[in-house]
Design a protein around this motif. Structure first.
Motif, PDB file in Angstrom:
ATOM      1  N   VAL B  10       0.836  -1.209   0.000  1.00  0.00           N
ATOM      2  CA  VAL B  10       0.000   0.000   0.000  1.00  0.00           C
ATOM      3  C   VAL B  10       0.868   1.255   0.000  1.00  0.00           C
ATOM      4  O   VAL B  10       1.807   1.375   0.783  1.00  0.00           O
ATOM      5  N   THR B  11       0.558   2.154  -0.919  1.00  0.00           N
ATOM      6  CA  THR B  11       1.151   3.487  -0.909  1.00  0.00           C
ATOM      7  C   THR B  11      -0.006   4.464  -0.686  1.00  0.00           C
ATOM      8  O   THR B  11      -1.009   4.395  -1.400  1.00  0.00           O
ATOM      9  N   ALA B  12       0.144   5.315   0.317  1.00  0.00           N
ATOM     10  CA  ALA B  12      -0.982   6.192   0.641  1.00  0.00           C
ATOM     11  C   ALA B  12      -0.490   7.536   1.139  1.00  0.00           C
ATOM     12  O   ALA B  12       0.661   7.688   1.543  1.00  0.00           O
ATOM     13  N   GLY B  13      -1.366   8.514   1.106  1.00  0.00           N
ATOM     14  CA  GLY B  13      -1.032   9.858   1.571  1.00  0.00           C
ATOM     15  C   GLY B  13      -2.182  10.791   1.303  1.00  0.00           C
ATOM     16  O   GLY B  13      -3.334  10.366   1.201  1.00  0.00           O
ATOM     17  N   VAL B  18       2.965  11.838  -0.442  1.00  0.00           N
ATOM     18  CA  VAL B  18       2.951  10.422  -0.105  1.00  0.00           C
ATOM     19  C   VAL B  18       3.503  10.254   1.307  1.00  0.00           C
ATOM     20  O   VAL B  18       4.576  10.751   1.628  1.00  0.00           O
ATOM     21  N   VAL B  19       2.738   9.606   2.162  1.00  0.00           N
ATOM     22  CA  VAL B  19       3.172   9.421   3.546  1.00  0.00           C
ATOM     23  C   VAL B  19       3.672   7.999   3.772  1.00  0.00           C
ATOM     24  O   VAL B  19       4.672   7.772   4.431  1.00  0.00           O
ATOM     25  N   LEU B  20       2.970   7.042   3.201  1.00  0.00           N
ATOM     26  CA  LEU B  20       3.354   5.635   3.352  1.00  0.00           C
ATOM     27  C   LEU B  20       3.765   5.078   2.001  1.00  0.00           C
ATOM     28  O   LEU B  20       3.089   5.303   1.007  1.00  0.00           O
ATOM     29  N   ARG B  21       4.876   4.344   1.980  1.00  0.00           N
ATOM     30  CA  ARG B  21       5.351   3.770   0.734  1.00  0.00           C
ATOM     31  C   ARG B  21       5.432   2.261   0.842  1.00  0.00           C
ATOM     32  O   ARG B  21       6.095   1.745   1.748  1.00  0.00           O
ATOM     33  N   ASP B  22       4.748   1.587  -0.070  1.00  0.00           N
ATOM     34  CA  ASP B  22       4.897   0.152  -0.228  1.00  0.00           C
ATOM     35  C   ASP B  22       4.809  -0.595   1.112  1.00  0.00           C
ATOM     36  O   ASP B  22       5.742  -1.287   1.509  1.00  0.00           O
ATOM     37  N   VAL B  23       3.703  -0.408   1.777  1.00  0.00           N
ATOM     38  CA  VAL B  23       3.532  -0.991   3.108  1.00  0.00           C
ATOM     39  C   VAL B  23       2.681  -2.254   3.023  1.00  0.00           C
ATOM     40  O   VAL B  23       1.618  -2.252   2.407  1.00  0.00           O
ATOM     41  N   THR B  45      -1.967   7.799   9.235  1.00  0.00           N
ATOM     42  CA  THR B  45      -2.327   7.473   7.851  1.00  0.00           C
ATOM     43  C   THR B  45      -2.579   5.974   7.705  1.00  0.00           C
ATOM     44  O   THR B  45      -3.533   5.556   7.041  1.00  0.00           O
ATOM     45  N   LEU B  46      -1.739   5.181   8.365  1.00  0.00           N
ATOM     46  CA  LEU B  46      -1.926   3.731   8.324  1.00  0.00           C
ATOM     47  C   LEU B  46      -3.305   3.354   8.891  1.00  0.00           C
ATOM     48  O   LEU B  46      -4.032   2.552   8.296  1.00  0.00           O
ATOM     49  N   ASN B 208       7.558   4.403   9.670  1.00  0.00           N
ATOM     50  CA  ASN B 208       8.254   5.663   9.425  1.00  0.00           C
ATOM     51  C   ASN B 208       8.409   5.805   7.917  1.00  0.00           C
ATOM     52  O   ASN B 208       9.471   5.548   7.359  1.00  0.00           O
ATOM     53  N   GLY B 209       7.346   6.174   7.251  1.00  0.00           N
ATOM     54  CA  GLY B 209       7.340   6.200   5.791  1.00  0.00           C
ATOM     55  C   GLY B 209       7.158   4.796   5.239  1.00  0.00           C
ATOM     56  O   GLY B 209       6.249   4.521   4.498  1.00  0.00           O
ATOM     57  N   THR B 210       8.030   3.900   5.659  1.00  0.00           N
ATOM     58  CA  THR B 210       7.844   2.489   5.331  1.00  0.00           C
ATOM     59  C   THR B 210       7.449   1.767   6.605  1.00  0.00           C
ATOM     60  O   THR B 210       7.316   2.374   7.666  1.00  0.00           O
ATOM     61  N   LEU B 211       7.275   0.472   6.495  1.00  0.00           N
ATOM     62  CA  LEU B 211       6.820  -0.263   7.673  1.00  0.00           C
ATOM     63  C   LEU B 211       7.687  -1.494   7.907  1.00  0.00           C
ATOM     64  O   LEU B 211       8.016  -2.231   6.977  1.00  0.00           O
ATOM     65  N   HIS B 212       8.091  -1.665   9.151  1.00  0.00           N
ATOM     66  CA  HIS B 212       8.787  -2.884   9.534  1.00  0.00           C
ATOM     67  C   HIS B 212       7.906  -3.666  10.480  1.00  0.00           C
ATOM     68  O   HIS B 212       7.366  -3.108  11.431  1.00  0.00           O
ATOM     69  N   TYR B 213       7.798  -4.937  10.200  1.00  0.00           N
ATOM     70  CA  TYR B 213       6.894  -5.764  10.985  1.00  0.00           C
ATOM     71  C   TYR B 213       7.707  -6.666  11.894  1.00  0.00           C
ATOM     72  O   TYR B 213       8.671  -7.297  11.457  1.00  0.00           O
ATOM     73  N   HIS B 214       7.366  -6.676  13.153  1.00  0.00           N
ATOM     74  CA  HIS B 214       8.056  -7.562  14.097  1.00  0.00           C
ATOM     75  C   HIS B 214       7.030  -8.487  14.695  1.00  0.00           C
ATOM     76  O   HIS B 214       6.085  -8.027  15.334  1.00  0.00           O
ATOM     77  N   ASN B 215       7.208  -9.790  14.490  1.00  0.00           N
ATOM     78  CA  ASN B 215       6.202 -10.663  15.091  1.00  0.00           C
ATOM     79  C   ASN B 215       6.629 -11.113  16.475  1.00  0.00           C
ATOM     80  O   ASN B 215       7.717 -10.797  16.952  1.00  0.00           O
ATOM     81  N   SER B 216       5.739 -11.808  17.087  1.00  0.00           N
ATOM     82  CA  SER B 216       5.893 -12.095  18.511  1.00  0.00           C
ATOM     83  C   SER B 216       7.162 -12.869  18.856  1.00  0.00           C
ATOM     84  O   SER B 216       7.590 -12.874  20.006  1.00  0.00           O
TER      85      SER B 216
END
Lengths: 276, 249
Positions: B10-13, B18-23, B45-46, B208-216
């Motif tokens: 998802v790219t959105a803003g 553009v606030v979020l890139r390729d999330v 935005t997310l 932070n512009g992009t997204l990093h996912y951390h699972n449990s």
């Protein structure tokens, strides 16, 4: 005094005051709650453009005012939503543009514009049957819309974003309310004028806000306070032979001052009782 | 784990920004997703994309759970988004959580009445039902908006900095409420103070512009339990930091 109520012009004035209090009390509560007072000022002043054009082209000024104010409301809604322009700047532009257009057209109209002042400051004693019919139609529309959509209007006015997540028709309802506000303003211009109409939308609401705490309560009290101040203002203006629009505003502010003073005293007393 | 919904590339803003890139982000059933990141990084935005308030420029939002099709998400907005001068009572705020689609021409039905009663009761707001929003304390307001978000029995609850309603940040009661709710429904929570609720969080999204996912796996509940300490600070590597001594040491 009883003779007074035998004059048809006075009866029409009373009817106009009642209808204006009704629709201004209702839509004014919405306007004040949503902090749209400045926008309403813009809409009412922009309508002067329509009045000027009506003088020049020779149709009923109230029709010109209605077209201008609804167009102005639509422009504010549309442009601020889409182009991301600051709504208050846009309102300032339309406010002054409307007045400017009005003045130009009045100036180039041959002859003297006899009742220009009555549009700026109102002339409730010259209300015609046609105006009354228009007012009655707008008042009916106002009551009807609020009766049917009350909850949606309230929820959307309070929190547009949340209402969107619930799938409510947020933009449609907001636009409908803005259009209704424009119509109410236009039909009330005859009562207190372009410049003073803002007070019918805000002063009773401010007074009611001191006494009631929820939207419906403020709405009902605003209508009643509007009735009390416009009818007493009308009588006072008749007996003192002073301008009725201005007197109506003055009495409504006196009501506000009296209620807020009484409220302060009662709060102080109850505090003292609690302490003592 | 079943996914409730999923963002893919998802790219959105807003307008030209553009606030979020390729999330990409999955939200699972009974997930507890913490969303953290700097101001202006795109957390809100997310949320707006998740809630369907803005349409992404590119990418897709897939709803896997049919019950979310009608957007039955509970949403608790930021404290600063609330107009505290608006003449509306607690009961009306909670009722607005049931609005939607066909409320026009319709009075509140009796099952809805019961549901409103039930939720007011559960969150201790029965006595405050007629009180206007401006006369509520931060904690009471927080509960009122939580009721509004929950009254429609959503499968996913989205909270935007619910800790901002009260000075003390995450009260134990909110912590308990969220943990309790998480047994039944998924939670997405944006917070500056993620450390305070970290033991309950199952996954973390750093935005932070992009997204990093951390699972449990990276921060299991057992880890925190074994430490016997409430973790107040979480950060990625290479953050310059200074720890001051405790006063009085």
């Amino acid at each position: 005094m009883p003779d007074l109520f035998l004059y048809p012009f006075f009866l029409r004035a009373v009817a106009a005051a009642v209808l204006a209090s009704l629709c201004c009390g209702i839509i004014g509560t919405y306007i004040v709650s949503r902090r749209m007072v400045f926008m309403s000022g813009g809409i009412s002043h922009a309508s002067f453009g329509g009045i000027g054009m009506a003088y020049y082209f020779g149709f009923d000024p109230i029709i010109g005012a209605a077209v201008f104010s609804v167009a102005c409301a639509a422009a504010i809604d549309g442009i601020s939503r889409r182009a991301g322009m600051r709504a208050d700047s846009l309102i300032g532009i339309l406010w002054s543009l409307g007045m400017a257009v009005g003045i130009i057209f009045v100036y180039i109209t041959p002859g003297y514009a006899p009742d220009l002042m009555s549009y700026l400051f109102g002339s409730i004693l010259t209300v015609t049957g046609f105006h009354l019919a228009l007012m009655a139609a707008v008042a009916t529309l106002t009551v009807l819309l609020f009766a049917v959509f009350y909850r949606d209007i309230l929820y959307i006015a309070f929190d547009e974003e949340f209402s969107l997540t619930r799938g409510l028709p947020v933009h449609a309802v907001s636009f409908m309310m803005l259009g209704l506000a424009a119509l109410v303003i236009v039909v009330s211009i005859k009562v207190v004028g372009i410049i003073l109409v803002l007070s019918l939308l805000t002063v009773p609401q401010a007074t009611a806000g001191l006494l009631a705490r929820d939207f419906r309560g403020i709405m009902i009290l605003s209508v009643l306070l509007g009735l009390a101040s416009s009818l007493s203002g009308l009588l006072i203006s008749y007996f003192l032979n002073i301008p009725s629009g201005a007197t109506i505003i003055f009495t409504s502010v006196v009501f506000f001052a009296a209620v807020s003073a009484l409220r302060t005293i009662s709060v102080r007393l109850s505090l003292r009782n609690r302490v003592g | 784990m079943k996914k409730l919904l999923e963002l893919v590339s998802v790219t959105a803003g807003y307008r030209d920004r553009v606030v979020l890139r390729d999330v990409s982000l999955p939200v699972y059933e009974k997930d507890f997703l913490g969303v953290i990141g700097p101001n202006g990084g795109g957390k809100t935005t997310l949320l707006r994309v998740l809630l369907g308030l803005i349409r992404p420029f590119a990418g897709t939002v897939t709803v896997h759970d049919p019950s979310l099709g009608g957007r039955n998400l509970g949403y608790l907005p930021q404290y600063k988004a609330v107009d505290r001068d608006f003449p509306i009572t607690v009961e009306q705020i909670v009722s607005s959580g049931l609005a939607g689609g066909s409320t026009i021409f319709r009075r509140t039905s009796s099952p809805e009445r019961r549901r409103i009663e039930e939720i007011l009761e559960r969150f201790g707001l029965v006595k405050l039902r007629r009180r206007p929003v401006g006369e509520l304390s931060g904690g009471q307001m927080q509960r009122a908006f939580l009721c509004r978000a929950l009254v429609s029995s959503p499968r996913l609850l989205v909270l935007d900095e619910p800790d901002a309603f009260v000075d003390s940040g995450f009260s134990t009661s909110l912590n308990d409420i969220l943990r309790d709710l998480n047994r039944e429904i998924g939670i997405v929570l944006v917070s500056h103070d993620i450390g305070a609720i970290l033991p309950a969080v199952k996954n973390i999204a750093c935005v932070n512009g992009t997204l990093h996912y951390h699972n449990s796996c990276e921060f299991s509940r057992e880890l925190f339990d074994s430490l016997h300490c409430p973790v107040r600070l979480v950060g990625h590597g290479d953050i310059p930091h200074t720890m001051l001594k405790r006063h009085g040491d």
